[in-house]
Design an enzyme around this catalytic site. Structure first.
Site, short mmCIF file in Angstrom:
data_model
loop_
_atom_site.label_atom_id
_atom_site.label_comp_id
_atom_site.label_asym_id
_atom_site.label_seq_id
_atom_site.Cartn_x
_atom_site.Cartn_y
_atom_site.Cartn_z
N SER A 55 0.63 12.21 -15.20
CA SER A 55 -0.55 12.01 -16.19
C SER A 55 -0.41 13.49 -16.88
O SER A 55 -0.16 14.67 -16.69
CB SER A 55 -1.99 12.18 -15.48
OG SER A 55 -2.99 12.26 -16.21
N TYR A 64 -7.43 14.57 -8.44
CA TYR A 64 -6.58 13.89 -9.33
C TYR A 64 -5.47 14.74 -10.18
O TYR A 64 -4.34 14.60 -10.09
CB TYR A 64 -7.37 13.19 -10.55
CG TYR A 64 -6.56 12.32 -11.42
CD1 TYR A 64 -5.94 11.25 -10.79
CD2 TYR A 64 -6.54 12.74 -12.55
CE1 TYR A 64 -5.24 10.38 -11.89
CE2 TYR A 64 -5.61 11.82 -13.45
CZ TYR A 64 -4.97 10.62 -12.97
OH TYR A 64 -4.25 9.75 -14.00
N ASP A 121 0.89 -1.27 -0.08
CA ASP A 121 0.17 0.02 0.05
C ASP A 121 1.12 1.32 0.08
O ASP A 121 1.47 1.33 1.03
CB ASP A 121 -1.05 0.17 1.20
CG ASP A 121 -1.88 1.11 1.22
OD1 ASP A 121 -1.80 2.05 0.41
OD2 ASP A 121 -2.75 1.15 2.37
N LYS A 129 -1.34 14.79 -9.46
CA LYS A 129 -0.43 14.46 -10.62
C LYS A 129 0.43 15.55 -10.96
O LYS A 129 1.73 15.38 -11.39
CB LYS A 129 -1.14 13.94 -11.75
CG LYS A 129 -2.02 12.61 -11.59
CD LYS A 129 -0.97 11.70 -11.54
CE LYS A 129 -1.68 10.21 -11.41
NZ LYS A 129 -0.58 9.07 -11.36
#
Length: 265
Positions: free
Chosen positions: A145, A158, A61, A162
């Site tokens: 990304s 998100y 994890d 990123k």
């Protein structure tokens, strides 16, 4: 003929499926010993069995520092060194939390969880990779990304996480260069790659095909990319062929960021 990663030890996070899985298979075919890590134990073990020799699976994890300590200690004891780290594990948050994720209503718990996995997970990976690599040198590849380079109004957690990966990559690269550790650190920025992360956005059945065609109309090259397209970029930045490249980014997006169309929809 020896593979491009012959004799190298590589750890890949989020390697049970998608880009991580493709990278693990490619690295293995190029001669690397591959340490597959994920929280998807069934899929991770299955991949290790498929690759057979010179591969093993470990639960990791990435947001849990104690688990990084555990895997780093194992690598040090068994292999003595780590040559390559691919920080690939990441989530959009759409499947893992309730959201919402728009700029006006973003939920703080969802925001924190996405950043813990995508940003803190990469930071921890770099932290422990440096300790394992600094005597011999190595390569770190962080998967960011396209969303880390442009704004995404309905996925702010998100996009922010990123962007953090992109910037942290440069900080790690400069730190290692200043310390003369011979550790290179670069980021890759995929977009429109057909992985399970897209499933919630694409849906199922006939509507899925319509959505795919809609997305592809905004891609200059006219189609989704495949996980292997990203894996080959990771291979290059992990190999000795890129020995003079650090602190930079490689965009693999079919040409999207070359023009004005940058939205994920």
């Amino acid at each position: 003929m020896a593979g491009r990663l012959e004799g190298k030890v590589a750890l890949i996070t989020g390697a049970a499926r998608g880009i991580g899985k493709a990278t693990a298979k490619l690295f293995h075919s190029e001669g690397a010993t591959v340490i597959i890590t994920d929280i998807l134990d069934k899929e991770g073990n299955a991949l290790s069995l498929l690759l057979k020799n010179k591969s093993e699976y470990h639960h990791l994890d990435v947001k849990n520092e104690a688990e990084w300590v555990k895997i780093a200690t194992f690598i040090k004891q068994k292999y003595g060194v780590l040559d390559i780290l691919v920080n690939n594990a990441g989530i959009s948050g759409f499947l893992e939390t309730q959201g919402p994720f728009d700029a006006e209503n973003v939920d703080i718990e969802a925001w924190d969880f996405v950043h813990q996995v995508n940003s803190t997970g990469v930071m921890l990976g770099c932290k422990y990779a440096i300790k394992l690599m600094k005597e011999k040198g190595g390569a770190i590849v962080n998967i960011s990304s396209r969303s880390g380079m442009v704004g995404i109004p309905m996925a702010v957690a998100y996009a922010s996480s990123k962007a953090s990966v992109r910037n942290h990559t440069k900080s790690v690269a400069l730190y290692c260069a200043e310390k003369k550790y011979n550790i290179r650190c670069n980021s890759i920025h995929p977009a429109a790659i057909m992985t399970p992360m897209w499933d919630i956005m694409l849906g199922k059945g006939a509507s899925r095909e319509q959505m795919i065609k809609s997305v592809e109309r905004g891609i200059p090259m006219g189609c989704f990319g495949e996980p292997d397209d990203v894996a080959y970029g990771i291979l290059y930045l992990s190999s000795n062929e890129s020995k003079y490249i650090t602190g930079t980014e490689l965009t693999i997006d079919g040409g999207i960021l070359a023009g004005s169309e940058a939205k994920p929809e």
